[in-house]
Design an enzyme around this catalytic site. Structure first.
Site, PDB file in Angstrom:
ATOM      1  N   SER A  93      61.333  82.391 -46.787  1.00 42.06           N
ATOM      2  CA  SER A  93      61.949  83.676 -46.478  1.00 42.06           C
ATOM      3  C   SER A  93      63.215  83.495 -45.635  1.00 42.06           C
ATOM      4  O   SER A  93      64.259  84.093 -45.903  1.00 42.06           O
ATOM      5  CB  SER A  93      60.942  84.558 -45.725  1.00 42.06           C
ATOM      6  OG  SER A  93      61.508  85.806 -45.442  1.00 42.06           O
ATOM      7  N   SER A 147      61.807  91.545 -47.279  1.00 39.29           N
ATOM      8  CA  SER A 147      61.198  91.689 -45.962  1.00 39.29           C
ATOM      9  C   SER A 147      60.828  90.286 -45.488  1.00 39.29           C
ATOM     10  O   SER A 147      60.212  89.517 -46.236  1.00 39.29           O
ATOM     11  CB  SER A 147      59.970  92.587 -46.036  1.00 39.29           C
ATOM     12  OG  SER A 147      59.604  92.985 -44.729  1.00 39.29           O
ATOM     13  N   GLU A 148      61.207  89.958 -44.250  1.00 40.42           N
ATOM     14  CA  GLU A 148      61.145  88.556 -43.823  1.00 40.42           C
ATOM     15  C   GLU A 148      59.729  88.013 -43.691  1.00 40.42           C
ATOM     16  O   GLU A 148      59.544  86.808 -43.570  1.00 40.42           O
ATOM     17  CB  GLU A 148      61.941  88.341 -42.530  1.00 40.42           C
ATOM     18  CG  GLU A 148      61.422  89.050 -41.303  1.00 40.42           C
ATOM     19  CD  GLU A 148      62.078  90.403 -41.089  1.00 40.42           C
ATOM     20  OE1 GLU A 148      62.549  91.006 -42.080  1.00 40.42           O
ATOM     21  OE2 GLU A 148      62.118  90.870 -39.927  1.00 40.42           O
ATOM     22  N   ASN A 149      58.716  88.873 -43.734  1.00 43.89           N
ATOM     23  CA  ASN A 149      57.350  88.341 -43.713  1.00 43.89           C
ATOM     24  C   ASN A 149      56.926  87.791 -45.070  1.00 43.89           C
ATOM     25  O   ASN A 149      55.817  87.288 -45.206  1.00 43.89           O
ATOM     26  CB  ASN A 149      56.365  89.402 -43.222  1.00 43.89           C
ATOM     27  CG  ASN A 149      56.344  90.632 -44.093  1.00 43.89           C
ATOM     28  OD1 ASN A 149      57.385  91.141 -44.472  1.00 43.89           O
ATOM     29  ND2 ASN A 149      55.166  91.090 -44.442  1.00 43.89           N
TER      30      ASN A 149
END
Lengths: 232, 218
Positions: free
Chosen positions: B88, B46-48
């Site tokens: 990320s 997840s890019e966070n």
């Protein structure tokens, strides 16, 4: 070097109307909530805020939007905020939307002494308008410039008196890059410990990037989307 | 019958391969995690800032510091890792993530995708979508074939502001699985009970239809 200031008032000293601020966080996760509350009290206006999101109507940067303290937002996603959308569509608020990875890298570059870099993100879209395009390995890339700020305000889980920071889980997000890119970086932390108590092997942000550190008085840590499964 | 959201997610899950790192977008893509085929191992990014995302937490065990890119509370699996946003997107831009699944408002036959803005109406921002589509080698779009007014979203040319150009290779809708190549849509599969004629009538872009179009197996 001791970076500790006694409270949020002292920490935010010197922030004035018209300045550019970076604020860490993703959604409401890992935002410097004590500092945001203080910015509301200080009534500073015409701020340019660099932050991945703009909070929700009644929390996070939404609080500054309600008081019309923000002149310009530089963000990647602003979907959860009705007042934001109203101010943007009516033209009261200037908004620069940029791809999330480019935003992260522009902050990192700003702190790392890299004035600009090429990225494939946004090529062929309106994000690329007016930007230099160059082909590397057969693929077009656009030139993105570094971002810096007069003040960067970050939130960490633990910090020590030297300004070394440790983040928790996904509350890390933009905080480390923004800490690097502030001319003055302010860290609000949940736990402030004496130098020597944090294991140097597990520091996320070294204290060199932090000029002021204080223990936040209270953390509401609001959850934006509470998703659960029932206990069996 | 046309698929529901779960059906679309199940069909996309069949595209997962053992050992892949996968980024799932908000909405239907998130549901894909519930239908990983047996016998394979994939890890969700997840890019966070998390690799090794697990299911939603049990009631009462939510942690405000642990969310996915949709800002939903999540858990992590054994072997998970947290990292900052620059790292990320290094994973994403550097093509260390093998598959990206995301939603769209429109796709076109040259592989363009639009999913972040309706001028004058809705401006939420692109989030990480532009970085994801610009770099991912393998992008699957999960979307509805047409909008509420019945107009096709599978187009010759996108009308909305683009998120990325020439990047989409596969589209899964409630009606069909489409592949994009040579500036055309190729009909690979149809939803159970859905006729080829219906798919043709709801596809505005150029569509290549083979003599035999198999039904999806779900």
């Amino acid at each position: 070097m001791n970076k500790v200031v006694k409270n949020v008032e002292e920490a935010l000293t010197g922030i004035e109307s018209g300045m550019t601020l970076m604020l860490g966080g993703f959604g409401l996760c890992g935002i410097p909530e004590n500092s945001i509350a203080q910015l509301v009290k200080m009534k500073v206006k015409d701020l340019t805020c660099i932050s991945n999101n703009a909070g929700v109507d009644d929390f996070g940067l939404g609080l500054l939007l309600q008081e019309k303290q923000i002149k310009k937002m530089i963000s990647s996603y602003v979907g959860e905020n009705a007042e934001f959308e109203r101010q943007m569509l009516s033209g009261e608020l200037e908004v620069d939307l940029i791809p999330q990875g480019s935003l992260a890298e522009r902050c990192r570059a700003g702190g790392a002494g890299i004035p600009a870099f090429f990225t494939p993100a946004g090529f062929g879209t309106e994000v690329a308008e007016g930007k230099e395009v160059r082909v590397f390995n057969g693929k077009p890339h656009i030139l993105e410039s570094a971002l810096t700020a007069d003040f960067a305000i970050v939130k960490a889980w633990k910090g020590d008196t030297e300004g070394n920071l440790v983040f928790k889980a996904t509350a890390c997000n933009f905080n480390p890059m923004m800490a690097m890119a502030g001319k003055i970086t302010i860290a609000e932390v949940e736990e402030l410990v004496p130098a020597g108590e944090l294991d140097p092997n597990f520091i996320h942000t070294p204290g060199i990037f932090v000029q002021r550190i204080f223990k936040g008085e209270k953390f509401e840590k609001r959850i934006e989307q509470r998703t659960v499964r029932p206990k069996k | 019958m046309a698929l529901d959201k779960i059906g679309i997610a199940k069909r996309i899950a069949q595209e997962l391969r053992d050992g892949w790192y996968v980024n799932l977008g908000i909405g239907i893509p998130t549901l894909v995690a519930n239908y990983i085929p047996e016998g394979i191992e994939v890890e969700f990014q997840s890019e966070n800032g998390v690799l090794g995302m697990g299911p939603f937490p049990f009631e009462g065990e939510e942690d405000a510091d642990l969310i996915n890119a949709g800002k939903q509370t999540i858990t992590t699996l054994k072997g998970a890792a947290f990292f900052d946003s620059a790292t990320s997107f290094a994973m994403i831009r550097g093509q260390h993530v093998q598959l990206t699944v995301l939603g769209a408002m429109e796709v076109s036959q040259n592989g363009d995708i639009a999913n972040w803005k309706i001028p004058g109406k809705m401006v939420k921002g692109m989030g990480g979508a532009m970085d994801l589509v610009a770099s991912a080698e393998n992008i699957i779009v999960a979307m509805m074939h047409s909008n509420r007014e019945g107009e096709s979203k599978i187009l010759k040319k996108c009308s909305l502001p683009l998120t990325g150009v020439g990047c989409v290779k596969k589209v899964v809708t409630e009606l069909a699985v489409l592949e994009i190549k040579d500036n055309k849509f190729y009909l690979l599969e149809r939803a159970p009970g859905v006729s080829v004629e219906e798919i043709i009538s709801k596809t505005e872009g150029d569509l290549v239809v083979p003599d035999f179009v198999p039904e999806m197996k779900l």
